[in-house]
Design a protein around this motif. Structure first.
Motif, mmCIF file in Angstrom:
data_model
loop_
_atom_site.group_PDB
_atom_site.id
_atom_site.type_symbol
_atom_site.label_atom_id
_atom_site.label_comp_id
_atom_site.label_asym_id
_atom_site.label_seq_id
_atom_site.Cartn_x
_atom_site.Cartn_y
_atom_site.Cartn_z
ATOM 1 N N ILE A 110 37.232 32.729 33.188
ATOM 2 C CA ILE A 110 38.772 32.954 32.612
ATOM 3 C C ILE A 110 39.385 32.733 33.782
ATOM 4 C CG2 ILE A 110 39.518 35.364 32.817
ATOM 5 C CD1 ILE A 110 37.070 36.352 31.548
ATOM 6 N N ASP A 111 40.667 33.008 33.852
ATOM 7 C CA ASP A 111 41.805 31.931 33.978
ATOM 8 C C ASP A 111 41.255 33.364 35.941
ATOM 9 O OD1 ASP A 111 45.082 31.938 35.874
ATOM 10 O OD2 ASP A 111 44.330 29.585 34.205
ATOM 11 N N GLU A 112 42.404 32.494 36.843
ATOM 12 C CA GLU A 112 42.508 33.230 37.753
ATOM 13 C C GLU A 112 43.289 34.817 37.401
ATOM 14 O OE1 GLU A 112 40.310 35.371 40.917
ATOM 15 O OE2 GLU A 112 39.804 33.955 40.284
ATOM 16 N N LYS A 113 44.403 34.468 37.086
ATOM 17 C CA LYS A 113 45.072 34.924 36.770
ATOM 18 C C LYS A 113 45.012 36.294 36.036
ATOM 19 C CE LYS A 113 47.227 32.928 32.544
ATOM 20 N NZ LYS A 113 48.264 32.490 31.902
ATOM 21 N N TYR A 114 43.288 36.470 34.750
ATOM 22 C CA TYR A 114 43.043 37.852 34.666
ATOM 23 C C TYR A 114 41.777 38.850 34.985
ATOM 24 C CZ TYR A 114 45.561 35.728 30.288
ATOM 25 O OH TYR A 114 46.719 35.145 29.447
ATOM 26 N N ILE A 115 42.090 37.545 36.480
ATOM 27 C CA ILE A 115 41.008 38.878 37.454
ATOM 28 C C ILE A 115 42.207 39.265 38.516
ATOM 29 C CG2 ILE A 115 39.017 38.020 38.564
ATOM 30 C CD1 ILE A 115 38.374 35.768 36.440
ATOM 31 N N GLY A 172 45.619 38.299 39.667
ATOM 32 C CA GLY A 172 46.646 37.524 39.687
ATOM 33 C C GLY A 172 47.196 38.975 40.208
ATOM 34 N N ASN A 173 48.078 38.713 40.125
ATOM 35 C CA ASN A 173 49.166 39.849 41.072
ATOM 36 C C ASN A 173 50.899 40.622 39.559
ATOM 37 O OD1 ASN A 173 48.492 40.664 43.754
ATOM 38 N ND2 ASN A 173 49.233 39.188 44.297
ATOM 39 N N GLU A 174 50.399 39.098 38.837
ATOM 40 C CA GLU A 174 51.536 39.194 37.596
ATOM 41 C C GLU A 174 51.298 39.075 36.666
ATOM 42 O OE1 GLU A 174 54.660 37.945 38.829
ATOM 43 O OE2 GLU A 174 53.577 37.878 40.575
ATOM 44 N N THR A 175 49.838 39.434 36.508
ATOM 45 C CA THR A 175 49.104 39.746 35.012
ATOM 46 C C THR A 175 48.497 41.116 35.311
ATOM 47 O OG1 THR A 175 48.405 37.735 34.987
ATOM 48 C CG2 THR A 175 47.788 39.467 33.260
ATOM 49 N N LYS A 230 44.418 42.324 31.762
ATOM 50 C CA LYS A 230 43.500 41.111 32.302
ATOM 51 C C LYS A 230 42.002 42.798 31.618
ATOM 52 C CE LYS A 230 45.231 41.311 37.122
ATOM 53 N NZ LYS A 230 45.645 41.822 38.578
ATOM 54 N N TYR A 231 42.040 43.243 31.385
ATOM 55 C CA TYR A 231 41.318 44.126 30.607
ATOM 56 C C TYR A 231 40.558 43.564 29.700
ATOM 57 C CZ TYR A 231 39.838 47.566 26.884
ATOM 58 O OH TYR A 231 39.231 48.600 26.003
ATOM 59 N N LEU A 232 42.125 43.095 28.156
ATOM 60 C CA LEU A 232 42.104 42.121 26.518
ATOM 61 C C LEU A 232 40.469 41.181 27.729
ATOM 62 C CD1 LEU A 232 44.658 42.756 25.307
ATOM 63 C CD2 LEU A 232 42.556 43.605 24.586
ATOM 64 N N ALA A 233 40.512 41.047 28.434
ATOM 65 C CA ALA A 233 40.038 39.544 29.308
ATOM 66 C C ALA A 233 38.703 39.777 28.956
ATOM 67 C CB ALA A 233 40.666 38.775 30.552
ATOM 68 N N PHE A 234 39.278 40.803 29.890
ATOM 69 C CA PHE A 234 37.893 41.692 29.916
ATOM 70 C C PHE A 234 36.017 41.747 29.005
ATOM 71 C CE2 PHE A 234 35.080 44.979 31.418
ATOM 72 C CZ PHE A 234 33.653 44.190 32.476
ATOM 73 N N ALA A 235 36.918 42.937 27.758
ATOM 74 C CA ALA A 235 36.711 42.727 27.121
ATOM 75 C C ALA A 235 35.918 41.946 26.027
ATOM 76 C CB ALA A 235 37.777 44.058 26.076
ATOM 77 N N LYS A 236 36.717 40.948 26.310
ATOM 78 C CA LYS A 236 36.870 39.470 25.438
ATOM 79 C C LYS A 236 35.035 39.278 25.587
ATOM 80 C CE LYS A 236 37.852 35.519 23.892
ATOM 81 N NZ LYS A 236 39.366 33.917 23.664
#
Length: 474
Positions: free
Chosen positions: A72-77, A79-82, A87-93
């Motif tokens: 997963i891209d760091e911006k979803y982990i 990242g201050n702009e996300t 981030k939750y949706l990326a984690f739920a996946k």
């Protein structure tokens, strides 16, 4: 094939006796969380959570580390702009793919205990669960303090540096009217790592806050002792904490330590042996101070900090790039305990070895330094960091009960930055009760139910309360 489609209240309880013991005695015991890294500032400000994404992914390096393994891209982990929603949706996946990983169980427990949700989170229902939890957060005003009180936490110990002014601890003590007592652990690591470029600047700050002019090793210890007194005066704490990443014992003389100290303050290069000598002396002298000031000494042993230095440079420290190390020998820590014993100044001590493959050796070491007058004076602490899951907890019970009475354990902690991580205590209690049930089923333990009730209640709450001298009412 029939699979469970909902969270089971029999999680980890694979025998009838263990299930009965858990539900009758352990399930509703209050929590003493004697070591964590939650922010006292965040607790004081007591802001309501924005959403489940913030609850789960703000500062949780366990989840960050796992998400990186899925690419997963760091911006979803971090990242201050996300947004926390994205981030939750990326984690739920990826959560359904974490089979066998404690994160899957922790999240299931947190959904159940804080939101009453017992269905598994998937990519398909992620948005529905997000909206439901967001509404419940608003309806119940789920603040930081609410989460702790809802979890029946009676005491929590944060972790602060000796130079911290404890401003938010003072404010909590003066203004917080809830049922959670908040103290802090004294963590003097920056005074031990003299090889770092920041050492001299740090001592200047320590000198300023302590009111002690630091000219040598002895005056630095006096400054630290002043701060120990300050921490106890402000919060009533009896908890200290020293990190020992890759410690190697080296014998020393006072003259050598003073010479090494002066070199460090001049920012001169130090040899590996000089660093080892200084750290050996530092840990012994801090142990003496802990004993004198009535603190419990906690030693966190064997971390490989900043293993991925490229990742650390990009994202920062304590963001999921630390690992387990196997270089800190039992004999090195044993030398600290032995020196303090010879001086007659060994404090109560908790050992947290991160290398779980050698856990039995550490249990044997702990038992070797217990003596008359203090129950479990030196003991193996809770399974820590990479060991705080079902396998690590169960392994510690099964292997170490042969070597050290597990009934004397001070129980579980969260070691977490999250305000909803308290179900980790539940996980620990479930595994322990199941272990007891197996012993009974095999005939390895026979006695009265009252015997087991007392052991369970002690490990859940009473042992920690007594060991640290907290005096918390259950």
């Amino acid at each position: 094939m029939k699979l469970n489609s909902k969270f089971s209240e029999e999680l980890f309880l694979t025998n009838e006796t263990g299930s009965d013991l858990y539900h009758k005695y352990a399930e509703h015991m209050p929590i003493i969380d004697y070591h964590c890294h939650i922010s006292p500032k965040a607790m004081y400000e007591n802001r309501e959570f924005e959403d489940l994404g913030e609850m789960w992914l703000e500062g949780d390096h366990y989840k960050w580390r796992a998400m990186r393994t899925f690419g997963i891209d760091e911006k979803y982990i971090t990242g201050n702009e996300t947004s926390f929603h994205d981030k939750y949706l990326a984690f739920a996946k990826v959560l359904p793919k974490m089979v066998g990983n404690p994160i899957f169980i922790w999240c299931a427990l947190e959904l159940k205990r804080y939101f009453g949700i017992d269905e598994p989170l998937t990519e398909d229902n992620a948005e529905e669960i997000y909206q439901k939890t967001k509404a419940l957060i608003k309806e119940k005003h789920m603040t930081r303090q609410w989460c702790m009180e809802h979890s029946n936490v009676k005491l929590v110990s944060t972790t602060e540096d000796p130079i911290d002014d404890l401003r938010y601890h003072k404010l909590l003590k003066a203004e917080y009217k809830g049922g959670v007592r908040v103290i802090t652990a004294f963590r003097p690591d920056k005074a031990m790592f003299l090889e770092l470029d920041s050492f001299d600047d740090y001592l200047n700050k320590l000198s300023e806050v302590s009111g002690c002019e630091i000219n040598d090793f002895r005056s630095m210890l006096l400054a630290l002792q002043n701060r120990l007194k300050y921490f106890k005066d402000v919060t009533g704490t009896t908890v200290s904490d020293d990190g020992i990443p890759h410690f190697k014992w080296e014998d020393y003389t006072e003259e050598e330590i003073e010479c090494i100290f002066r070199k460090a303050r001049r920012n001169e290069a130090l040899t590996e042996k000089e660093v080892d000598k200084y750290q050996s002396a530092f840990l012994v002298e801090m142990g003496r101070l802990y004993n004198k000031e009535g603190y419990v000494m906690q030693l966190h042993i064997g971390t490989y900090l900043d293993a991925n230095r490229t990742g650390v440079r990009k994202v920062g420290q304590s963001t999921g790039f630390d690992c387990t190390d196997d270089q800190c020998a039992v004999t090195s820590v044993g030398e600290i305990l032995n020196r303090l014993t010879e001086l007659g100044e060994l404090p109560k001590t908790l050992l947290y070895p991160l290398d779980g493959t050698k856990i039995e050796n550490w249990a044997v070491l702990a038992a070797g330094f217990c003596d008359n007058g203090t129950v479990a004076k030196v003991q193996l602490a809770a399974p820590w960091w990479f060991n705080d899951q079902q396998y690590g907890i169960d392994r510690q019970f099964r292997s170490c009960a042969n070597l050290y009475p597990v009934a004397l354990s001070v129980g579980m902690l969260t070691d977490s930055r999250s305000f909803i991580s308290y179900p980790r205590h539940e996980l620990y209690r479930r595994v322990f009760c199941n272990y007891l049930g197996e012993l009974c089923k095999r005939g390895e333990y026979f006695g009265t139910e009252d015997n087991l009730r007392e052991i369970i209640e002690d490990i859940c709450f009473n042992n920690a309360n007594r060991f640290f001298g907290f005096g918390v009412e259950s």
